[in-house]
Write an enzyme that holds these catalytic residues in place. Structure first.
Site, PDB file in Angstrom:
ATOM      1  N   HIS A 140       8.852 -15.494 -64.201  1.00 30.42           N
ATOM      2  CA  HIS A 140      10.086 -14.826 -63.779  1.00 30.42           C
ATOM      3  C   HIS A 140       9.994 -13.329 -64.087  1.00 30.42           C
ATOM      4  O   HIS A 140      10.379 -12.887 -65.168  1.00 30.42           O
ATOM      5  CB  HIS A 140      11.289 -15.425 -64.505  1.00 30.42           C
ATOM      6  CG  HIS A 140      11.463 -16.890 -64.259  1.00 30.42           C
ATOM      7  ND1 HIS A 140      10.675 -17.845 -64.861  1.00 30.42           N
ATOM      8  CD2 HIS A 140      12.356 -17.554 -63.461  1.00 30.42           C
ATOM      9  CE1 HIS A 140      11.071 -19.044 -64.453  1.00 30.42           C
ATOM     10  NE2 HIS A 140      12.077 -18.896 -63.610  1.00 30.42           N
ATOM     11  N   GLY A 154      15.758 -21.196 -73.087  1.00 29.17           N
ATOM     12  CA  GLY A 154      15.374 -21.672 -71.766  1.00 29.17           C
ATOM     13  C   GLY A 154      16.546 -22.360 -71.110  1.00 29.17           C
ATOM     14  O   GLY A 154      17.003 -21.955 -70.036  1.00 29.17           O
ATOM     15  N   ASN A 164      23.191  -8.500 -62.903  1.00 30.91           N
ATOM     16  CA  ASN A 164      22.404  -8.095 -61.734  1.00 30.91           C
ATOM     17  C   ASN A 164      22.884  -8.725 -60.425  1.00 30.91           C
ATOM     18  O   ASN A 164      22.302  -8.477 -59.371  1.00 30.91           O
ATOM     19  CB  ASN A 164      20.908  -8.402 -61.951  1.00 30.91           C
ATOM     20  CG  ASN A 164      20.634  -9.883 -62.178  1.00 30.91           C
ATOM     21  OD1 ASN A 164      21.324 -10.746 -61.642  1.00 30.91           O
ATOM     22  ND2 ASN A 164      19.617 -10.173 -62.980  1.00 30.91           N
ATOM     23  N   HIS A 182      13.181 -13.357 -58.624  1.00 31.29           N
ATOM     24  CA  HIS A 182      13.686 -14.035 -59.824  1.00 31.29           C
ATOM     25  C   HIS A 182      12.634 -14.930 -60.459  1.00 31.29           C
ATOM     26  O   HIS A 182      12.306 -14.761 -61.639  1.00 31.29           O
ATOM     27  CB  HIS A 182      14.914 -14.875 -59.489  1.00 31.29           C
ATOM     28  CG  HIS A 182      15.301 -15.806 -60.606  1.00 31.29           C
ATOM     29  ND1 HIS A 182      16.040 -15.390 -61.695  1.00 31.29           N
ATOM     30  CD2 HIS A 182      15.032 -17.122 -60.825  1.00 31.29           C
ATOM     31  CE1 HIS A 182      16.203 -16.407 -62.534  1.00 31.29           C
ATOM     32  NE2 HIS A 182      15.604 -17.469 -62.019  1.00 31.29           N
ATOM     33  N   ARG A 241      31.584 -43.897 -93.274  1.00 26.38           N
ATOM     34  CA  ARG A 241      32.114 -42.532 -93.173  1.00 26.38           C
ATOM     35  C   ARG A 241      32.757 -42.127 -94.505  1.00 26.38           C
ATOM     36  O   ARG A 241      32.671 -40.968 -94.918  1.00 26.38           O
ATOM     37  CB  ARG A 241      33.118 -42.403 -92.028  1.00 26.38           C
ATOM     38  CG  ARG A 241      34.335 -43.299 -92.158  1.00 26.38           C
ATOM     39  CD  ARG A 241      35.349 -43.063 -91.069  1.00 26.38           C
ATOM     40  NE  ARG A 241      36.457 -44.005 -91.156  1.00 26.38           N
ATOM     41  CZ  ARG A 241      37.704 -43.724 -90.840  1.00 26.38           C
ATOM     42  NH1 ARG A 241      38.023 -42.505 -90.435  1.00 26.38           N
ATOM     43  NH2 ARG A 241      38.641 -44.641 -90.921  1.00 26.38           N
ATOM     44  N   SER A 282      39.136 -37.900 -89.964  1.00 30.29           N
ATOM     45  CA  SER A 282      38.413 -39.087 -89.503  1.00 30.29           C
ATOM     46  C   SER A 282      36.947 -39.058 -89.897  1.00 30.29           C
ATOM     47  O   SER A 282      36.345 -40.099 -90.159  1.00 30.29           O
ATOM     48  CB  SER A 282      38.534 -39.210 -87.977  1.00 30.29           C
ATOM     49  OG  SER A 282      39.877 -39.375 -87.581  1.00 30.29           O
ATOM     50  N   GLU A 331      32.423 -29.394 -79.332  1.00 29.55           N
ATOM     51  CA  GLU A 331      31.258 -30.097 -79.892  1.00 29.55           C
ATOM     52  C   GLU A 331      29.936 -29.416 -79.552  1.00 29.55           C
ATOM     53  O   GLU A 331      29.039 -29.346 -80.398  1.00 29.55           O
ATOM     54  CB  GLU A 331      31.224 -31.556 -79.400  1.00 29.55           C
ATOM     55  CG  GLU A 331      32.348 -32.423 -79.927  1.00 29.55           C
ATOM     56  CD  GLU A 331      33.581 -32.392 -79.046  1.00 29.55           C
ATOM     57  OE1 GLU A 331      34.524 -33.157 -79.324  1.00 29.55           O
ATOM     58  OE2 GLU A 331      33.587 -31.595 -78.069  1.00 29.55           O
ATOM     59  N   HIS A 383      35.722 -44.414 -76.098  1.00 26.05           N
ATOM     60  CA  HIS A 383      35.369 -43.894 -77.414  1.00 26.05           C
ATOM     61  C   HIS A 383      34.373 -44.784 -78.157  1.00 26.05           C
ATOM     62  O   HIS A 383      34.092 -44.536 -79.328  1.00 26.05           O
ATOM     63  CB  HIS A 383      36.635 -43.722 -78.258  1.00 26.05           C
ATOM     64  CG  HIS A 383      37.466 -42.536 -77.876  1.00 26.05           C
ATOM     65  ND1 HIS A 383      37.915 -42.328 -76.600  1.00 26.05           N
ATOM     66  CD2 HIS A 383      37.923 -41.481 -78.616  1.00 26.05           C
ATOM     67  CE1 HIS A 383      38.613 -41.200 -76.552  1.00 26.05           C
ATOM     68  NE2 HIS A 383      38.629 -40.672 -77.762  1.00 26.05           N
TER      69      HIS A 383
END
Length: 670
Positions: free
Chosen positions: A40, A129, A197, A272, A365, A392, A419, A481
Site C-alpha cells: 500500500h 492492520g 485523503n 491505495h 465469579r 455481576s 466491550e 445471554h
C-alpha cells in the site's frame, strides 16, 4: 525537570531539508512495494509530510534505545501503510531496521511484514492492520501513561501517545467507542493525526462516509483542528497547539493527497493497495525531483534523519539520572519488567488453603472476586474494570478507588458498555508496560471483544478477561445471554488461555496462571451459580497442566468422565453413584485445553486413560472430539439455550448426573 514533547520542538519553521526528507519516505515506500509486487504505497506517500514533522520535531524517542520506558509512543493505526513506519525506523537509525529489511518487504522471515507486527525494536509499538484497533489501543497507552505518572511522578513517566489513522479507522465502530472513552477520561496526552485523503478502496469516501467527523469528535470532548497535510509549517503549528491542550485528547485532520507525487495515480484509489508500476514510479521520481536509484537515500538526507533519531539521546540520559535517584525506581523497574511482587506467592497460597479448609459453595465469579481481594493489595500494577457489569462480574475490590480525570491514581476503570474498546484499552495498557489490566463482562459479549482479544493473543501480551455468566447456568435471561458456542470459538484462538475453573481453588490457580503468563492473554469463564469446593490445597498448581485427574486415579477405571467448570461437580456426583453400581469412574477436570495440549503425550495419555470417555460441558461439542475418541459420549448443548431457572435448563437439556450415569452404563455395558 523532564522535558515535555513540545519543548523539543522549535518555533514553527520547516526543516531546511523537509522536502527531501519526506520524499525519502515516499521513495522507500514505492520502491519496496514495487519490489514486493504488493502493498500500500498511497498512505505512506500521502502522510510523509506529517510524519517528517512529527518524527523530527515532536516525537521523543531514542533510536539507539527503542525500549526506553519514557519514550513517546507512535502508533500507525492504518497498518496497511506499514512502509511509512519501516521507512521512518530505517531513516532514524533503528538498528534492527536495515535497508536489507526494507528490500525484503512482505517476505517470509523479514521484520517488514505486510502489516506491522509488535516489535519495539523496529518502532512497532503494537500489531496493527485491522482498522480501528490502533487508535483504540492508543487510549490504553495514553491512560497507562497517566496512571503511572500519578504513581511515579513526572520524573519517571512524562510522555505522549501519537497516532496516525485513516478514514477506515474512523468508520470502524471500535474507534468511536475508544474516542468516547478517551474524551470522557480527558486524555490530553493523546494526539491523533487523521489522514483525511477522501479515498477508500472502492473510490471516494463520499460513497459511504459523509458525516462531520470534526463535530463528532468535538462532541466526544476532543480538541479538533484541520490542517493542510502537505504544509510542514501548518502541521507543526497545529501540533504545538494540540500539545498545549492538557484536558482533552486532540484530533488533527490532515487534508492530504493519497499517493502524493505519483502524477497519474495520486488522489485516486488506484494507488491505495497495489504497486504503482515501473512507469508510474519513473514519472514520480521526476515529479518529486528525486533522481536517485531505488532504495538509495543520499548521505546528506540520511544524516539529517539520523540526527532526528539521535535527538532524544540527551533526554534519555537525563531520564536515567532521574530514575537512578528516584525513591521508587526499584518498584518501577519491577513493574515495567512485568515481574510479580515477592509478597504475591504467599497471598495465593494462603487463599488456596483457606478455600480448601472452609469449602464454600460459591459461584466462581465470587471466587474470582475473593482472589482479587487477596492480591490487589500486594500487586499494585493490577488495574481492573468492567463494561458496566461491576456487581455481576465481581471485579471491584472495596477500598480501591476509580480511575477518573481527577484521580488517575485509582485502580478501577469504568469502561461503560464498550466491550470492544475495553479489550483494546487493556491491550494498550499492557503494551505500554507497568500495568496488568483485567476487566469483566458477560461471556456472551466476548463476541464484541473478540478482534481485540485475538490481537492480544497474536502479540503475546498479558491481559486478563473476566467473563462471567458462562453458560445456560445464568438462567432466566435466556439464549441471547447464554454463551453456548463461545468456549469453542475462544479456544480456537491460538495462544489464548481459556480457563473454566470448577471451584474456588481452581479459580485461584487460574488467576495465578493468568498473572504469571507474560506472553499470553487469559480468559476466565466463570459461573453465575454456586458450586461446591472439590479441590484440596495442593502445593502444585494442577490447573497449570490444563487437565488432571481429580478423582479415581488410584484404581483401574471403567470409564473416564471429563468436564470443565460447573459441570465438574456433576461428574463427581455421577462418580459416586456409579461406584454404588460397581462402575469405577475417574473424573478429569480440564480447565484449560490450551495448557493441556502443551503437556507431553505421555502425561495426556495417563490423565485420559484407555477406558471409554464421557465429556460434560454446558456448551456445544466442538473441540471435545479430540479427547472423546470414536466411541465417546458428549453431554452438553446441541443448540441455543432458553429462558428458565438454571436448574430447569440443565434438566431440559439433559446435562444432569443421571445422564452421565446412563452414558457410563451404556459405554461399560454394566
Amino acid at each position: 525537570m523532564p522535558n515535555a514533547a513540545a519543548a523539543l520542538a522549535p518555533t514553527p519553521a520547516a526543516h531546511p531539508l523537509h522536502k527531501d526528507m519526506a520524499n525519502a519516505i515516499r521513495a522507500l515506500a514505492m520502491d519496496a512495494v514495487e519490489k514486493a509486487k504488493s502493498g500500500h504505497p498511497g498512505m505512506p506517500m500521502g502522510m510523509a509530510d506529517v510524519a517528517t514533522v512529527l518524527w523530527t520535531k515532536f516525537l521523543r524517542f531514542d533510536a539507539a534505545n527503542p525500549a526506553w520506558p519514557d519514550r513517546d509512543r507512535f502508533i500507525l493505526s492504518g497498518g496497511h501503510g506499514s512502509m511509512l513506519l519501516y521507512a521512518l525506523a530505517y531513516l532514524t537509525g533503528f538498528k534492527k531496521m536495515t535497508i536489507g529489511e526494507i528490500k525484503n518487504f512482505r517476505q517470509l522471515g523479514s521484520h517488514t511484514a505486510g502489516h506491522p507486527e509488535y516489535d519495539v525494536e523496529i518502532g512497532a509499538e503494537m500489531t496493527t492492520g485491522p482498522l480501528g484497533q490502533g487508535v483504540a489501543h492508543a487510549t490504553g497507552f495514553a491512560l497507562a501513561e497517566r496512571i503511572l505518572n500519578a504513581r511515579y511522578s513526572d520524573d519517571l513517566v512524562d510522555h505522549r501517545t501519537f497516532v496516525m489513522m485513516g478514514d477506515g479507522d474512523l468508520m470502524e465502530g471500535i474507534s468511536a467507542e475508544a474516542a468516547s472513552l478517551a474524551g470522557h477520561l480527558k486524555l490530553g496526552r493523546l494526539t491523533v493525526f487523521w489522514d483525511d485523503n477522501k479515498i477508500s478502496i472502492d473510490g471516494s469516501t463520499d460513497l459511504s462516509f459523509t458525516e462531520d467527523v470534526a463535530a463528532r469528535y468535538r462532541a466526544y470532548g476532543w480538541h479538533v483542528q484541520s490542517v493542510d497535510g502537505h504544509d510542514p509549517v501548518a502541521i507543526e503549528k497545529a501540533t504545538h497547539d494540540a500539545l498545549a491542550i492538557t484536558d482533552k485528547p486532540s484530533l488533527i485532520a490532515c487534508r492530504t493527497i493519497i499517493g502524493f507525487g505519483a502524477p497519474n495515480k495520486q488522489g485516486t484509489h488506484h494507488c491505495h493497495g497495489s504497486a504503482l508500476g515501473a512507469d508510474e514510479i519513473a514519472a514520480t521520481r521526476v515529479q518529486l525531483e528525486w533522481p536517485h536509484e531505488a532504495f538509495v537515500v543520499p548521505e546528506n538526507i540520511l544524516s539529517a534523519w539520523r540526527e532526528a533519531g539521535a535527538r532524544g539521546n540527551v533526554e534519555h540520559d537525563a531520564w536515567k539520572i532521574r530514575r537512578n535517584g528516584h525513591k521508587d525506581h526499584a518498584e518501577f523497574d519491577r513493574a515495567m519488567a512485568g515481574d510479580l511482587p515477592e509478597a504475591y506467592d504467599a497471598a495465593i497460597k494462603a487463599l488456596k488453603e483457606k478455600l480448601a479448609t472452609e469449602k464454600p459453595k460459591h459461584a466462581t465469579r465470587q471466587s474470582s472476586g475473593a482472589v482479587l481481594e487477596a492480591i490487589m493489595g500486594v500487586v499494585p500494577e493490577l488495574i481492573g474494570g468492567s463494561a458496566d457489569l461491576t456487581p455481576s462480574n465481581n471485579t471491584q475490590v472495596k477500598g480501591f478507588t476509580d480511575v477518573t480525570p481527577a484521580n488517575y491514581n485509582g485502580r478501577y476503570i469504568r469502561y461503560g458498555v464498550r466491550e470492544h474498546a475495553m479489550a483494546a484499552t487493556m491491550n494498550g495498557m499492557a503494551l505500554h508496560g507497568g500495568i496488568i489490566p483485567y476487566a469483566g463482562t458477560f461471556m456472551q459479549f466476548a463476541d464484541y471483544s473478540r478482534p481485540a482479544i485475538r490481537l492480544s493473543a497474536l502479540m503475546g501480551i498479558r491481559v486478563v478477561h473476566v467473563m462471567t455468566h458462562d453458560s445456560i447456568g445464568l438462567g432466566e435471561d435466556g439464549p441471547t445471554h447464554q454463551p453456548v458456542e463461545h468456549l469453542a470459538a475462544l479456544r480456537a484462538i491460538p495462544n489464548l488461555l481459556v480457563m473454566r475453573p470448577c471451584d474456588g481453588v481452581e479459580t485461584t490457580e487460574c488467576w495465578d496462571i493468568a498473572l504469571r503468563s507474560k506472553t499470553s492473554p487469559s480468559l476466565l469463564a466463570l459461573s453465575r451459580q454456586g458450586l461446591p469446593t472439590l479441590r484440596k490445597a495442593d502445593s502444585e498448581n494442577l490447573s497449570a497442566r490444563g487437565g488432571y485427574v481429580l478423582a479415581g486415579d488410584d484404581q483401574k477405571r471403567d470409564v473416564t468422565i471429563m468436564a470443565t467448570g460447573s459441570e465438574v461437580s456433576l461428574a463427581m456426583e455421577a462418580r459416586a453413584q456409579l461406584a454404588d453400581k460397581g462402575i469405577k469412574a475417574a473424573v478429569v477436570s480440564l480447565p484449560c485445553f490450551e495448557l493441556f495440549e502443551k503437556q507431553t503425550a505421555e502425561y495426556r495419555a495417563t490423565v485420559l486413560g484407555t477406558a471409554p470417555r464421557i465429556a460434560v460441558e454446558a456448551a456445544i461439542q466442538m473441540g471435545w472430539d479430540r479427547y472423546l475418541g470414536d466411541k465417546g459420549i458428549f453431554i452438553g448443548m446441541k443448540g441455543f439455550g432458553a429462558s428458565a431457572p438454571a436448574e430447569k435448563l440443565y434438566e431440559h437439556f439433559g446435562i444432569t448426573t443421571a445422564a452421565i450415569v446412563a452414558a457410563a452404563q451404556k459405554l461399560t455395558g454394566k
